[in-house]
Design a protein around this motif. Structure first.
Motif, short mmCIF file in Angstrom:
data_model
loop_
_atom_site.label_atom_id
_atom_site.label_comp_id
_atom_site.label_asym_id
_atom_site.label_seq_id
_atom_site.Cartn_x
_atom_site.Cartn_y
_atom_site.Cartn_z
N ILE A 31 0.86 -1.18 0.00
CA ILE A 31 0.00 0.00 0.00
C ILE A 31 0.90 1.23 0.00
O ILE A 31 1.69 1.42 0.94
CB ILE A 31 -0.94 0.04 1.22
N ALA A 32 0.83 2.01 -1.04
CA ALA A 32 1.64 3.22 -1.15
C ALA A 32 0.85 4.41 -0.61
O ALA A 32 -0.33 4.58 -0.92
CB ALA A 32 2.06 3.47 -2.60
N GLY A 33 1.51 5.22 0.21
CA GLY A 33 0.85 6.37 0.79
C GLY A 33 1.45 7.68 0.28
O GLY A 33 2.54 7.71 -0.29
N ASP A 34 0.73 8.76 0.51
CA ASP A 34 1.20 10.07 0.10
C ASP A 34 0.66 11.11 1.08
O ASP A 34 -0.19 11.93 0.75
CB ASP A 34 0.74 10.38 -1.33
N VAL A 35 1.18 11.04 2.31
CA VAL A 35 0.72 11.94 3.36
C VAL A 35 1.64 13.16 3.44
O VAL A 35 2.87 13.02 3.47
CB VAL A 35 0.68 11.22 4.73
N ASP A 36 1.06 14.34 3.47
CA ASP A 36 1.81 15.58 3.60
C ASP A 36 1.76 16.01 5.07
O ASP A 36 0.77 16.57 5.54
CB ASP A 36 1.19 16.66 2.70
N THR A 37 2.86 15.73 5.79
CA THR A 37 2.92 16.05 7.22
C THR A 37 2.77 17.54 7.46
O THR A 37 2.11 17.97 8.42
CB THR A 37 4.24 15.56 7.83
N ASN A 38 3.37 18.36 6.61
CA ASN A 38 3.28 19.82 6.78
C ASN A 38 1.83 20.30 6.66
O ASN A 38 1.40 21.19 7.41
CB ASN A 38 4.15 20.53 5.74
#
Length: 202
Positions: A31-38
């Protein structure tokens, strides 16, 4: 040679007709994720929270196990367990209003979950040994977001949402097949896509 071929062919025909309608499938995937912590922290700060989320890791592995009943050549009913892996994160800061922070974090940090699905799986043959399929049905899921550094945060969530899937199967033996598949879980609007390799026994 012609006589032996004539004798063997009916044996395979009988074996195919008496194959059990039950199917058992195990799959493992990524499962590939793309979370922007900022972006998450900007949302939290804009809502007045002092705590911040750090080191969000949403690239993960998952697995699935399915029990299916082949109703006819093109339709299978399934029940399965899916685990879309765990999103890990750490955080620092003080939570002044736990309920408000949980709601804000729930709106910002994507969910991952595990649960039970009941699906319909239509399929059609591409060749004699290769077939394509789809999958749709409700997913009863539960998630727990344990944020390191925030012991007072209880991130348990659960619900019922629709899941979708699809893929191809290659039957390489009478009772065995290999598959490449995609399954999407929806958790209160957060999607997780698992791309997996599977093996099916029938």
């Amino acid at each position: 040679m012609a006589i032996s071929t004539a004798l063997i062919s009916p044996v395979f025909a009988v074996a195919s007709e008496t194959t059990s309608p039950w199917r058992f499938t195990l799959g493992a995937g990524y499962i590939a994720g793309d979370v922007d912590t900022n972006a998450i922290n900007a949302t939290l700060n804009a809502q007045g929270h002092e705590a911040e989320v750090n080191n969000v890791d949403d690239d993960r592995f998952g697995f699935s196990a399915w029990l299916g009943y082949q109703w006819n050549d093109n339709l299978r009913f399934e029940t399965g367990y899916l685990d879309f892996g765990e999103i890990s994160a750490s955080a620092s800061g003080q939570i002044v209003d736990p309920d408000s922070f949980k709601q804000s974090l729930s709106d910002s940090l994507p969910l991952s979950a595990h649960g039970i699905a009941l699906t319909v799986r239509p399929s059609f043959e591409l060749t004699e040994s290769l077939s394509a399929y789809g999958r749709v049905g409700p997913l009863y899921w539960k998630s727990n977001r344990d944020i390191e550094g925030l012991s007072s945060f209880d991130g348990s969530d659960s619900g019922v949402d629709w899941m979708l899937g699809g893929g191809v199967d290659w039957q390489f033996a009478l009772h065995w097949a290999l598959g490449l598949g995609w399954d999407r879980g929806n958790f209160d609007g957060d999607n997780a896509d698992m791309f997996s390799l599977s093996v099916t026994y029938r």
